[in-house]
Design an enzyme around this catalytic site. Structure first.
Site, PDB file in Angstrom:
ATOM      1  CE1 TYR A 283      -4.099  -1.367  -0.599  1.00 55.13           C
ATOM      2  CE2 TYR A 283      -3.121  -3.148   0.663  1.00 55.13           C
ATOM      3  CZ  TYR A 283      -4.098  -2.682  -0.189  1.00 55.13           C
ATOM      4  OH  TYR A 283      -5.054  -3.533  -0.662  1.00 55.13           O
ATOM      5  CG  HIS A 284       5.289   3.075   1.015  1.00 57.79           C
ATOM      6  ND1 HIS A 284       5.232   4.225   1.753  1.00 57.79           N
ATOM      7  CD2 HIS A 284       6.349   3.216   0.182  1.00 57.79           C
ATOM      8  CE1 HIS A 284       6.227   5.031   1.390  1.00 57.79           C
ATOM      9  NE2 HIS A 284       6.910   4.444   0.439  1.00 57.79           N
TER      10      HIS A 284
END
Ligand code: MG
Length: 603
Positions: A283-284
């Site tokens: 998700y980063h």
């Protein structure tokens, strides 16, 4: 549906005149549309509008539309003609959704399967197949499915409070969940671009498309997620909509709203060291992609300077925790590696001042690697230890940070260790997200603390995940020594000290202290292989024929018990492999401390 029936249905389709009131008809090129609207001739207005869109320069990016079709996408397009829809790579072969499409069909009670149906991942492939072959059947199918979806998925009774009881939620919750809405807002730009020249894309259909698309954007502006990656996706995709369809009267306000949200959230959701607060490399990366995309979309001077600086820090942490083969660590809800080189290629244009981005974008042909090796990202708790940047290096990434959001797992202290192209301790991954009890049980197996390379009390999941850095020392030879501490359970502290040496040897000292009493264990989860085990000396060695091997030895205390545990690693959603896993345990009395010493070394 046969081509004849569709043609009849399409021929009978009348324009939706409400589309005209959504558009700024004073824009250059819209004169004929405005005239026909003023004359009350909806058919002529729709046709003039179609002519306008077919001839206009498409601003904003529809680059996905222009990439070639892959073999896989061609299959999704062909399957879609029979209503076998590619919804999720974890559920293959694709399910049949009925001759008369049932958009509520939910064959396995994994929420993702129900939600992601409404992303219509096969629609861009239909567009590419149409462009490639010129065969109208692909475009006709898309138009037919598009209209069918509108009819069967009205935006009525949407209630975000039902988020907590998805098993009973009505269809509208799945079809109109804001994340799915934003996904469609993005994908439909490419679909629009691809399908626009087709015969099936009539003026009347265009008005239906625009009304539906506008409804999506309006729904987003009223139903933004409170925070997290969903909100980022929603804002960035709304920004794309505003850039691609400046004809909408609301486009300027959508753009302003999106820029405002992204500017605010980048400072809220990103730690000072550049890591997104879900502490999940997957998700980063998604967050970086969309923040950088937004920056590229609107150009300089729109976002504050701090926005650009933060995007840069977010990219920098990626290349620090990545392995020389570009792979990211698989912590938290990670489920599948990305093709990183094209991303670095895009980011190079935004940050030409960083020679490492250039180096990564060109596979080392130009640019250069950083002048440092190991680095601590201590506000988010990512410790990146390496003796080099190229494929013969050894890299260890240890995760020990503050409490993370939903995608983060209770895994403080865990690490991966990569050497010469082999990740010896890949994280267990996530396997699956949420759903009914059965699906959640599968998810929870992969979230367990004990399936990570860290320390547990009585095998339980960590009750507190809030690690602090105690000390850090790194030099230019590749040596790095540091200590992190986590108050893992009430009255129980886990201190982990790591000494990473230039030859790739790692000495780990784990001390459990405090009032807590019970069985303390450290866990090691290897990659799938058949290792050599020595239960007397508490030693495990890999035995790969290429000679790239390591040994793990828990040297003290002498009274520990070594045992095999169940091990799994999921490299992709809904797929896992068994792997060797071990626990080394000892009994700890209240007030006493126990220290384990582990040596990991190349052999
Ligand atoms: Mg994990």
């Amino acid at each position: 549906m046969t081509a004849f029936l569709l043609s009849a249905a399409l021929a009978a389709l009348s324009p939706d005149p409400s589309a005209f009131s959504l558009l700024d008809l004073t824009r250059p090129g819209m004169e004929k549309v405005a005239e026909a609207v003023a004359a009350g001739n909806d058919d002529a207005a729709a046709d003039a509008l179609l002519a306008y869109f077919r001839s206009r320069e498409a601003s904003g990016s529809a680059s996905e539309a222009l990439s070639p079709i892959t073999e896989e996408e061609q299959k999704w397009a062909d399957d879609a003609l029979e209503h076998r829809f590619f919804v999720h790579s974890g559920y293959q072969p694709s399910y049949f959704y009925g001759d008369d499409i049932d958009w509520t069909y939910w064959p396995v009670k994994d929420n993702e399967l129900r939600w992601q149906l409404h992303r219509m991942k096969w629609w861009i492939p239909l567009g590419k197949a149409y462009r490639l072959t010129g065969d109208e059947k692909y475009a006709a199918e898309w138009v037919s499915e598009y209209l069918d979806w509108i009819e069967k998925n009205p935006l009525e009774g949407f209630d975000r409070e039902r988020d907590s009881s998805m098993q009973e939620a009505p269809n509208v919750f799945f079809a109109w969940r804001p994340l799915e809405v934003s996904d469609r807002v993005e994908r439909q730009i490419a679909q629009f671009t691809l399908m626009l020249p087709s015969e099936s894309f009539t003026g009347a259909f265009l008005t239906r498309f625009l009304v539906n698309y506008h409804r999506h954007c309006v729904h987003l502006t009223g139903h933004f997620s409170a925070t997290g990656n969903h909100l980022l996706f929603q804002a960035q995709r709304l920004l794309r909509a505003s850039v691609f369809f400046p004809e909408f009267k609301d486009a300027a306000s959508w753009r302003e709203t999106s820029v405002g949200i992204l500017s605010r959230e980048i400072s809220r959701q990103v730690y000072p060291d550049g890591m997104q607060n879900e502490l999940d490399p997957h998700y980063h990366l998604e967050a970086v992609k969309l923040f950088a995309d937004a920056l590229g979309l609107v150009g300089d001077g729109v976002f504050p300077d701090s926005y650009r600086e933060t995007v840069y820090k977010m990219i920098r942490i990626i290349y620090n925790y990545s392995y020389p083969d570009y792979a990211n660590p698989m912590f938290s809800d990670f489920h599948g590696q990305h093709d990183m080189v094209p991303l670095y290629g895009k980011w190079r244009n935004l940050f030409p001042e960083d020679p490492m981005i250039e180096w990564l974008a060109t596979g080392g042909a130009s640019g250069k690697v950083p002048d440092y090796l190991s680095r601590a990202f201590s506000s988010s708790g990512f410790y990146c230890l390496r003796n080099g940047w190229t494929s013969d290096a050894t890299v260890m990434v240890l995760k020990a940070g503050p409490p993370g959001f939903w995608h983060c797992q209770p895994d403080n202290g865990t690490f991966e260790y990569w050497r010469k192209g082999r990740n010896f301790f890949p994280d267990s991954g996530c396997y699956v997200y949420g759903g009914d009890a059965e699906i959640l049980a599968m998810r929870n197996w992969f979230r367990q603390t004990s399936v990570h390379n860290t320390l547990t009390l009585n095998g339980k999941n960590l009750e507190t995940t809030d690690s602090k850095l105690v000390s850090w020392l790194a030099d230019s030879t590749g040596r790095a020594s540091f200590t992190v501490e986590n108050p893992s359970y009430p009255g129980f502290i886990h201190q982990r000290s790591v000494d990473f040496r230039p030859d790739g040897t790692v000495l780990i000292e784990d001390t459990a202290s405090g009032d807590g009493e019970g069985v303390v264990a450290i866990h090691y989860n290897l990659l799938p292989c058949i290792p050599e085990e020595d239960f007397i000396h508490h030693r495990i060695s890999t035995a790969f024929p290429d000679g790239n091997n390591i040994s793990i030895e828990v040297m003290s205390p002498s009274y520990i018990t070594m045992e095999r545990k169940e091990g799994r690693v999921s490299y992709a959603y809904r797929h896992y492999e068994d792997r060797p896993a071990y626990a080394f345990s000892a009994f700890k009395r209240s007030g006493e401390s126990v220290t384990f010493v582990t040596l990991i070394r190349p052999v």
